[in-house]
Design a protein around this motif. Sequence first.
Motif, PDB file in Angstrom:
ATOM      1  N   ARG A  17       0.593  -1.144   0.215  1.00 35.00           N
ATOM      2  CA  ARG A  17      -0.277  -0.152   0.064  1.00 35.00           C
ATOM      3  C   ARG A  17       1.062   1.002   0.076  1.00 35.00           C
ATOM      4  O   ARG A  17       1.811   1.769   0.667  1.00 35.00           O
ATOM      5  CB  ARG A  17      -0.791  -0.220   1.145  1.00 35.00           C
ATOM      6  CG  ARG A  17      -1.822   0.691   0.870  1.00 35.00           C
ATOM      7  CD  ARG A  17      -2.931   1.164  -0.131  1.00 35.00           C
ATOM      8  NE  ARG A  17      -3.851   2.307   0.082  1.00 35.00           N
ATOM      9  CZ  ARG A  17      -4.435   2.331  -0.955  1.00 35.00           C
ATOM     10  NH1 ARG A  17      -5.228   1.486  -1.770  1.00 35.00           N
ATOM     11  NH2 ARG A  17      -5.680   3.320  -0.761  1.00 35.00           N
ATOM     12  N   TRP A  18       0.326   2.690  -0.563  1.00 33.59           N
ATOM     13  CA  TRP A  18       0.864   3.927  -0.952  1.00 33.59           C
ATOM     14  C   TRP A  18       0.432   4.467  -0.592  1.00 33.59           C
ATOM     15  O   TRP A  18      -0.698   4.280  -1.039  1.00 33.59           O
ATOM     16  CB  TRP A  18       1.853   3.883  -2.383  1.00 33.59           C
ATOM     17  CG  TRP A  18       2.679   2.599  -2.707  1.00 33.59           C
ATOM     18  CD1 TRP A  18       2.612   1.341  -3.511  1.00 33.59           C
ATOM     19  CD2 TRP A  18       4.070   3.247  -3.419  1.00 33.59           C
ATOM     20  NE1 TRP A  18       3.343   0.635  -3.768  1.00 33.59           N
ATOM     21  CE2 TRP A  18       4.992   1.439  -3.696  1.00 33.59           C
ATOM     22  CE3 TRP A  18       5.071   3.609  -3.130  1.00 33.59           C
ATOM     23  CZ2 TRP A  18       6.030   1.491  -3.785  1.00 33.59           C
ATOM     24  CZ3 TRP A  18       6.274   4.041  -3.157  1.00 33.59           C
ATOM     25  CH2 TRP A  18       7.079   2.596  -3.794  1.00 33.59           C
ATOM     26  N   GLU A  19       0.898   5.621  -0.136  1.00 29.11           N
ATOM     27  CA  GLU A  19       0.500   7.147  -0.058  1.00 29.11           C
ATOM     28  C   GLU A  19       1.219   8.503  -0.353  1.00 29.11           C
ATOM     29  O   GLU A  19       2.126   8.131   0.521  1.00 29.11           O
ATOM     30  CB  GLU A  19      -0.521   7.425   1.416  1.00 29.11           C
ATOM     31  CG  GLU A  19      -0.811   8.260   1.463  1.00 29.11           C
ATOM     32  CD  GLU A  19      -1.782   8.717   2.629  1.00 29.11           C
ATOM     33  OE1 GLU A  19      -1.013   8.827   3.819  1.00 29.11           O
ATOM     34  OE2 GLU A  19      -3.130   8.109   2.876  1.00 29.11           O
ATOM     35  N   ILE A  20       0.725   8.954  -1.563  1.00 32.01           N
ATOM     36  CA  ILE A  20       1.535   9.626  -1.517  1.00 32.01           C
ATOM     37  C   ILE A  20       1.144  11.308  -1.266  1.00 32.01           C
ATOM     38  O   ILE A  20      -0.287  11.964  -1.373  1.00 32.01           O
ATOM     39  CB  ILE A  20       1.802  10.241  -3.372  1.00 32.01           C
ATOM     40  CG1 ILE A  20       2.824   8.898  -3.829  1.00 32.01           C
ATOM     41  CG2 ILE A  20       2.594  11.314  -3.534  1.00 32.01           C
ATOM     42  CD1 ILE A  20       2.954   9.217  -5.135  1.00 32.01           C
ATOM     43  N   SER A  21       1.314  11.947  -0.315  1.00 31.16           N
ATOM     44  CA  SER A  21       1.144  13.169   0.015  1.00 31.16           C
ATOM     45  C   SER A  21       1.778  14.308  -0.056  1.00 31.16           C
ATOM     46  O   SER A  21       2.564  14.794  -0.684  1.00 31.16           O
ATOM     47  CB  SER A  21       0.989  13.813   1.917  1.00 31.16           C
ATOM     48  OG  SER A  21       0.968  11.942   2.957  1.00 31.16           O
ATOM     49  N   THR A  22       0.499  15.681  -0.694  1.00 32.13           N
ATOM     50  CA  THR A  22       0.802  16.806  -1.194  1.00 32.13           C
ATOM     51  C   THR A  22       0.668  17.549  -0.830  1.00 32.13           C
ATOM     52  O   THR A  22      -0.781  17.680  -0.383  1.00 32.13           O
ATOM     53  CB  THR A  22       0.529  16.538  -2.837  1.00 32.13           C
ATOM     54  OG1 THR A  22      -0.475  16.437  -2.846  1.00 32.13           O
ATOM     55  CG2 THR A  22       1.890  15.279  -3.673  1.00 32.13           C
ATOM     56  N   PRO A  23       0.399  19.136  -0.816  1.00 27.16           N
ATOM     57  CA  PRO A  23       0.156  20.648  -0.738  1.00 27.16           C
ATOM     58  C   PRO A  23      -1.226  20.759  -1.177  1.00 27.16           C
ATOM     59  O   PRO A  23      -2.541  21.671  -0.585  1.00 27.16           O
ATOM     60  CB  PRO A  23       1.151  21.530  -0.305  1.00 27.16           C
ATOM     61  CG  PRO A  23       2.398  20.910  -0.660  1.00 27.16           C
ATOM     62  CD  PRO A  23       2.370  19.169  -1.779  1.00 27.16           C
ATOM     63  N   SER A  24      -1.320  20.062  -2.503  1.00 21.94           N
ATOM     64  CA  SER A  24      -2.716  20.029  -2.712  1.00 21.94           C
ATOM     65  C   SER A  24      -2.909  19.006  -3.852  1.00 21.94           C
ATOM     66  O   SER A  24      -1.912  18.238  -3.938  1.00 21.94           O
ATOM     67  CB  SER A  24      -2.589  21.588  -4.310  1.00 21.94           C
ATOM     68  OG  SER A  24      -1.475  21.351  -5.115  1.00 21.94           O
ATOM     69  N   ARG A  25      -4.337  18.623  -4.416  1.00 19.93           N
ATOM     70  CA  ARG A  25      -4.563  18.183  -4.749  1.00 19.93           C
ATOM     71  C   ARG A  25      -4.123  17.864  -5.846  1.00 19.93           C
ATOM     72  O   ARG A  25      -3.639  18.648  -7.260  1.00 19.93           O
ATOM     73  CB  ARG A  25      -5.622  17.619  -5.040  1.00 19.93           C
ATOM     74  CG  ARG A  25      -6.961  16.091  -5.435  1.00 19.93           C
ATOM     75  CD  ARG A  25      -8.257  16.291  -5.846  1.00 19.93           C
ATOM     76  NE  ARG A  25      -8.762  14.963  -5.605  1.00 19.93           N
ATOM     77  CZ  ARG A  25      -8.440  14.418  -6.943  1.00 19.93           C
ATOM     78  NH1 ARG A  25      -8.179  15.401  -8.202  1.00 19.93           N
ATOM     79  NH2 ARG A  25      -9.512  13.597  -7.248  1.00 19.93           N
ATOM     80  N   LEU A  26      -3.192  15.972  -6.258  1.00 22.52           N
ATOM     81  CA  LEU A  26      -2.575  15.689  -7.948  1.00 22.52           C
ATOM     82  C   LEU A  26      -3.771  15.781  -8.870  1.00 22.52           C
ATOM     83  O   LEU A  26      -4.486  15.374  -8.530  1.00 22.52           O
ATOM     84  CB  LEU A  26      -2.047  14.227  -7.192  1.00 22.52           C
ATOM     85  CG  LEU A  26      -0.652  14.479  -6.457  1.00 22.52           C
ATOM     86  CD1 LEU A  26       0.115  12.863  -6.437  1.00 22.52           C
ATOM     87  CD2 LEU A  26       0.295  15.500  -7.234  1.00 22.52           C
TER      88      LEU A  26
END
Length: 290
Positions: A17-26
Amino acid sequence: MPHPGWTHFGFDGIGTRWEISTPSRLSGDRRRALLATVERYDAAWSRFRPDSLVAGAARSPGRFGLPAEAAALGELYRTLYRLTGGAMTPLIGGSLERLGYDAAYSLRPGGPPLPAPRWEDVLDWQGTVLTTTAPVVIDVGAAGKGQLADLLSAQLRDSGCAEHFIDASGDLLNPGPEPVAVALEHPYDPTRAIGTVELGAGALCASAANRRAWGDGFHHVLDGTTGAPVRTVVASWALAGTAMVADALATALFFVDGPRLEQEFEFAWLTAYSDGHAEYSADFEGALFT
């Protein structure tokens, strides 16, 4: 969560399972491009799918062309094979299958532990070309997840998303600069922590005997020279500049002590042993609970 208010893109890839977090939605295009990279990596390196590139090497010997990332992966494995006296090897796949960690996830041993074939006898890995003299089951699980995290991070940066945080089921990549407090999972109880560490710019990867365990004491960290699970170490953590190196060194710590690896790699480390004691490098800037 790494940063309050950030958005999260979760997906399954290469068996985890992966989770990529970013300041705004990809955007949808960015998400699809990331998933395409995951699919390409899986299609090259998965020993669990018959159409992968490495599956061909398991069927018959020959000369196999691999993707561009193979050069760095092969060089890292070659170094760690040497440092561990053959214990850490990409040829461990057949040993894992013997103990039941096979494409069908049977988790039923098919016989006593099977040592991996010696690299120097069956394998020539030069850059992106793999040449074998016998059928071999390649398994790059000790470094592959970390390398894929690096590839995804580079892809995000190239598309203009410099700020992000990648969590690949506990293997973490933080391009920085804001540090993130990370709990170190207890090797016998995933609901507890044995300490914390601040992850600045770089990667923190872990390896633990309880992560993929089955049957009567079997787990996924096998000694290539014997084909049997390692019993002296129960968990390890490595902090390095790239996730590929951190991932690989977390596994290497099961076979050789940290000071030996520090002679050839710049990294910080923590190793927990089955007798209850722990060892760590002077620059492992964390706190262990008593």
